[in-house]
Design an enzyme around this catalytic site. Structure first.
Site, PDB file in Angstrom:
ATOM      1  N   HIS B  65       3.417   7.276   2.774  1.00 33.13           N
ATOM      2  CA  HIS B  65       2.352   6.345   2.399  1.00 33.13           C
ATOM      3  C   HIS B  65       1.258   7.047   1.579  1.00 33.13           C
ATOM      4  O   HIS B  65       0.758   6.523   0.587  1.00 33.13           O
ATOM      5  CB  HIS B  65       1.770   5.737   3.680  1.00 33.13           C
ATOM      6  CG  HIS B  65       0.584   4.866   3.460  1.00 33.13           C
ATOM      7  ND1 HIS B  65      -0.702   5.299   3.733  1.00 33.13           N
ATOM      8  CD2 HIS B  65       0.475   3.605   2.983  1.00 33.13           C
ATOM      9  CE1 HIS B  65      -1.546   4.318   3.434  1.00 33.13           C
ATOM     10  NE2 HIS B  65      -0.870   3.285   2.981  1.00 33.13           N
ATOM     11  N   GLU B  68       2.447   7.591  -1.874  1.00 34.46           N
ATOM     12  CA  GLU B  68       2.370   6.339  -2.629  1.00 34.46           C
ATOM     13  C   GLU B  68       0.964   6.172  -3.236  1.00 34.46           C
ATOM     14  O   GLU B  68       0.815   5.857  -4.415  1.00 34.46           O
ATOM     15  CB  GLU B  68       2.696   5.167  -1.706  1.00 34.46           C
ATOM     16  CG  GLU B  68       2.495   3.796  -2.320  1.00 34.46           C
ATOM     17  CD  GLU B  68       1.741   2.853  -1.393  1.00 34.46           C
ATOM     18  OE1 GLU B  68       0.688   2.342  -1.815  1.00 34.46           O
ATOM     19  OE2 GLU B  68       2.196   2.643  -0.244  1.00 34.46           O
ATOM     20  N   HIS B  69      -0.060   6.413  -2.404  1.00 37.00           N
ATOM     21  CA  HIS B  69      -1.436   6.281  -2.908  1.00 37.00           C
ATOM     22  C   HIS B  69      -1.725   7.265  -4.038  1.00 37.00           C
ATOM     23  O   HIS B  69      -2.424   6.946  -4.988  1.00 37.00           O
ATOM     24  CB  HIS B  69      -2.429   6.562  -1.770  1.00 37.00           C
ATOM     25  CG  HIS B  69      -2.780   5.352  -0.989  1.00 37.00           C
ATOM     26  ND1 HIS B  69      -4.084   4.972  -0.772  1.00 37.00           N
ATOM     27  CD2 HIS B  69      -2.012   4.429  -0.366  1.00 37.00           C
ATOM     28  CE1 HIS B  69      -4.092   3.865  -0.048  1.00 37.00           C
ATOM     29  NE2 HIS B  69      -2.859   3.517   0.213  1.00 37.00           N
ATOM     30  N   GLU B 141      -8.419   2.916   5.810  1.00 41.56           N
ATOM     31  CA  GLU B 141      -7.302   1.976   5.893  1.00 41.56           C
ATOM     32  C   GLU B 141      -6.659   2.026   7.280  1.00 41.56           C
ATOM     33  O   GLU B 141      -6.298   0.993   7.854  1.00 41.56           O
ATOM     34  CB  GLU B 141      -6.264   2.317   4.806  1.00 41.56           C
ATOM     35  CG  GLU B 141      -5.161   1.281   4.696  1.00 41.56           C
ATOM     36  CD  GLU B 141      -4.153   1.597   3.578  1.00 41.56           C
ATOM     37  OE1 GLU B 141      -4.478   2.383   2.680  1.00 41.56           O
ATOM     38  OE2 GLU B 141      -3.039   1.060   3.641  1.00 41.56           O
TER      39      GLU B 141
END
Lengths: 427, 425
Positions: B65, B68-69, B141
């Site tokens: 994840h 991905e960012h 997040e």
């Protein structure tokens, strides 16, 4: 480009038809236009939920679901959409196009007829709405109102509206309040339902492979028993041009992340609203990843996880919503307002401006590929009394000048700042 | 490119595995305004322990994840997300348990946008500074996820069902686990998993297959390499690790989700068949047209938020039901009782009707270019095509469904997760 045909098919009933060969699914919706207000919101929103419980031919969920399964899994859903201070309540449905099914499935006629039966011919007892259905949907709507707290972002936006528009219909939640929902009784509700059916302006939308003529025939047959009164209710949205002294409200809850939500009035531009320019302004300021809020507040300064703005052009209100570390309240608020000031000063690069415009145009073009999105778009047009189709509207956006956007930014006035934060720490 | 026609659903797929190992799939759609491109790697939140060059590597929770960012940052200081948006595209990305996908949709300048997409996904660029900054953003997040009752509910069910599988942990990781991430970890994982042999590009909408292929050939020069072997922990037993997990949060009514583990099947088609069987069986037992649903709804045990079905992730799958209820355990009891009954006999008509309905929904899903690309990418990683779903579905029998209910909705197989309102316990 597929052409949209608009026609008054019965008194007070407008049907929009978009014939296109590209989908495998047909789409049909029907919406009663109701005035959003504290007394009636719960009643208006609950009616489609109750009607979805059963009609005379399929009086319970089991037989109704079975009928839908038999239509190759056609979907009929109660739908409540709010545009400004107008509540549009009814059903939307979608169904597989006959072409992909064996035999003569007639999914279009059969689904429209089922929607009409749900709306016009409910399962009743002694001529009244079924008390059991009314009571259980009442429970559901109360749960829905209570569950608003589950999503903090939605909750914070709702609270902002309640506070900012405390004495306007706009402050009313579409499902009303617990108090008004709990008061619903099946006998008076039956009367209310019948009146609302007769006196509401009705909007219908179809998108699929069938010709407008075939759809019109199906609609006229299915809705033949729709009661129509002499006069129809006018629905409208009150627009307040200016804001008062800004209000600051902070509330606490058991949360880890703070929600900072800010409400603005659009100001004098609402006398002669340029909707296309408003959309571009919103995109420059806080809509999407090319916006000032995203680029500065989120990316450059890492002040929040999300920050975005949205404009309800029916009402003339803009809302900024952001998720922040509660300790950074002052900093985040100052930066969100500073970015608006930058727009006011015309401090918008041609890159920011052009990418916002192309972003808006591209999203409008993309609406063409989804029936439900087109339904929403044309409903919005209908309520604003506009006649542009998607391509024409995209053309208007393309013509927006930087000055138009700056004029809107200058007109915007801060009204209310609402902060939802964790317990026990001073701001 | 090779053409595969699926005449029974009116779709065609253009397909080719290129010299460098990358597979390209194009599903053209006539009259669509937009084009959707989806570039995916077979690497997600669960892929934390893997073998490369004969050596096992362990990575902290949340790397896929985090990667991905960070992929959007480019060495020239630009950000691909901004570049694509400025070019009129709507870009996005997501990380699932078994996949990371980068995507955009656009109505104009498709070729330019595709070029940007292919290049940024294949260009790793991380610095100490940008990683530190992202730790702050993702930290927020993660906190937002922890504030979300629905996410906590599902995560707790995974923790109850599984003893070791990494699906127990959130895809984003924790504030602590992401603190261990360094640029070196990101470079290593990019090299291992963002290799063309481990990836697929799916395009659907207004597109010309040969042009798509040419753009890929012009832009993706990296050669494919060994696809890492993964380890998802010690083999799990049939029974849940824990029968229940309850937690208190700011919710109005208890949220619940209960379910059972399903076995993994390395054969993609039979794995898919198991999932579709499960969907049908769940619908028969407790879907909206079942007797049980009506009864529970009438008794005020469930409301419209009730759902049921199956889901999968790398190396496993589960079936579950959930929603809001004043009495989650009463719901579970009713479900197990009805499952035992239905596993014995009856429901033939219901079964046929539901199959018809599911057939309809597989056809309807084909109107969405997003659905097509995501389903094709996922199916590709499992070795089949999503357009086979209609035929696989037709092969499911009522006996398959009964067997499913008998096995997986037996009380000893089920674990329960509940989020209660604060102070309720």
């Amino acid at each position: 480009m597929d052409k949209i045909i608009r026609k008054i098919v019965m008194p007070g009933v407008t049907l929009l038809c978009l014939q296109t060969p590209k989908f495998k699914t047909g789409y049909f919706s029907v919406a009663l236009q109701r005035q959003l207000c504290p007394e009636n919101a719960a009643k208006d929103s609950i009616i489609p939920q109750i009607l979805k419980r059963g009609c005379r031919r399929y009086p319970d969920m089991e037989s109704l679901s079975a009928a839908l399964d038999d239509l190759y899994g056609a979907v009929v859903e109660p739908i409540v959409r709010q545009r400004g201070e107008i509540l549009c309540t009814g059903f939307c449905s979608s169904f597989v196009d006959d072409k992909y099914l064996p035999g003569e499935a007639k999914t279009l006629e059969n689904t429209i007829s089922l929607v009409a039966e749900l709306l016009l011919d409910p399962a009743t007892k002694d001529g009244l709405l079924n008390a059991e259905y009314v009571n259980s949907e009442k429970e559901n709507i109360c749960d829905e109102i209570r569950s608003r707290v589950n999503d903090k972002r939605v909750y914070a936006s709702g609270r902002l509206r309640e506070i900012m528009c405390a004495d306007e219909n706009y402050g009313t939640y579409a499902y009303g309040t617990l108090e008004t929902a709990e008061k619903i009784q099946y006998i008076p509700l039956t009367k209310y339902y019948k009146e609302s059916l007769a006196e509401s302006n009705i909007y219908m939308f179809y998108c699929g492979s069938a010709s407008p003529m075939r759809v019109e025939l199906a609609v006229k047959e299915a809705f033949a028993t729709l009661p129509r009164s002499e006069e129809y209710y006018d629905t409208s949205t009150e627009i307040r041009i200016n804001a008062d002294e800004p209000k600051y409200v902070t509330e606490e809850m058991d949360v880890l992340q703070g929600n900072l939500t800010i409400g603005f009035r659009m100001g004098e531009v609402m006398y002669r609203p340029n909707y296309a320019a408003m959309t571009v302004f919103n995109t420059v300021y806080g809509g999407g990843v090319t916006s000032k809020l995203f680029a500065n507040v989120r990316e450059k300064l890492s002040l929040c996880y999300y920050a975005s703005s949205s404009v309800d052009s029916n009402k003339g209100i803009m809302t900024v919503s952001s998720g922040i570390d509660p300790a950074k309240y002052e900093e985040a608020l100052a930066e969100i307002l500073a970015q608006l000031d930058a727009c006011r000063k015309g401090d918008i690069s041609s890159k920011e401006f052009e990418s916002a415009k192309s972003y808006v145009v591209a999203s409008l073009r993309a609406y063409n590929d989804s029936a439900a999105t087109m339904d929403d778009f044309y409903l919005g047009q209908e309520l604003k009394g506009l006649i542009y189709d998607l391509d024409e509207y995209a053309g208007l956006v393309d013509m927006v000048e930087l000055e138009d956007v700056v004029e809107i930014a200058k007109s915007v006035e801060l009204d209310t700042v609402y902060f939802l934060k964790n317990r026990g720490e001073a701001v | 490119m090779r053409l595969i026609e699926y005449k029974n659903v009116g779709e065609e797929v253009w397909y080719e595995k290129l010299y460098n190992g990358l597979t390209v799939l194009v599903v053209p759609k006539k009259n669509y305004s937009r084009t959707y491109a989806f570039f995916a790697t077979n690497y997600g939140g669960c892929d934390r322990r893997f073998k490369l060059d004969g050596q096992w590597h362990d990575t902290p929770a949340g790397v896929a994840h985090f990667l991905e960012h960070k992929m959007f940052d480019l060495p020239d200081g630009s950000n691909a997300l901004t570049t694509l948006s400025e070019n009129g595209a709507s870009p996005n990305a997501f990380t699932a348990n078994g996949m990371t996908g980068y995507l955009f949709r656009c109505t104009d300048k498709f070729e330019e946008n595709l070029t940007v997409l292919l290049n940024f996904v294949m260009t790793p660029y991380f610095t100490e500074e940008s990683v530190a900054k992202e730790q702050g953003i993702i930290g927020q997040e993660i906190k937002m996820g922890e504030d979300s009752p629905a996410r906590q509910l599902r995560q707790n069910l995974m923790r109850a069902l599984y003893a070791n599988h990494p699906v127990r942990d959130s895809i984003a990781g924790t504030v602590e686990s992401i603190a261990e991430i360094t640029p070196e970890v990101l470079y290593a994982c990019h090299k291992a998993f963002y290799n063309p042999s481990n990836m697929v590009l799916c395009v659907s909408g207004n597109a010309d297959p040969e042009r798509v292929k040419q753009i890929v050939l012009d832009n993706v020069k990296t050669m494919g390499a060994e696809v890492p072997e993964r380890d998802y922990g010690e083999e799990e037993g049939e029974l849940p690790a824990k029968v229940r997990i309850e937690e208190e949060m700011a919710v109005a009514m208890p949220l619940f989700m209960f379910g059972a583990k399903l076995p993994f099947d390395a054969d993609g088609r039979s794995f898919m068949k198991q999932l579709l069987t499960g969907e049908l069986a769940c619908e028969m037992l407790m879907g909206e047209s079942s007797e049980l649903y009506s009864q529970m709804y009438k008794d005020g045990l469930i409301n419209r938020s009730f759902y049921c079905g199956t889901a999968d992730f790398p190396g496993g799958a589960f079936t579950a039901a959930g929603g809001e209820s004043k009495d989650p355990y009463a719901v579970m009891e009713r479900v197990t009782e009805a499952a035992a009954k239905m596993a014995e006999s009856g429901g033939e008509q219901l079964f046929e009707r539901l199959k018809k309905a599911m057939l309809g929904s597989t056809i309807r899903a084909l109107d969405s270019v997003e659905n097509i690309c995501h389903n094709e990418a996922e199916a590709f990683f499992h070795g089949y095509s999503s357009f086979e779903a209609k035929d696989i579905l037709l092969s499911v029998s009522i006996e398959d469904c009964r067997e499913f209910l008998r096995k997986y909705f037996a009380i000893e197989r089920l674990a329960m997760s509940v989020i209660r309102p604060l102070g309720e316990k």
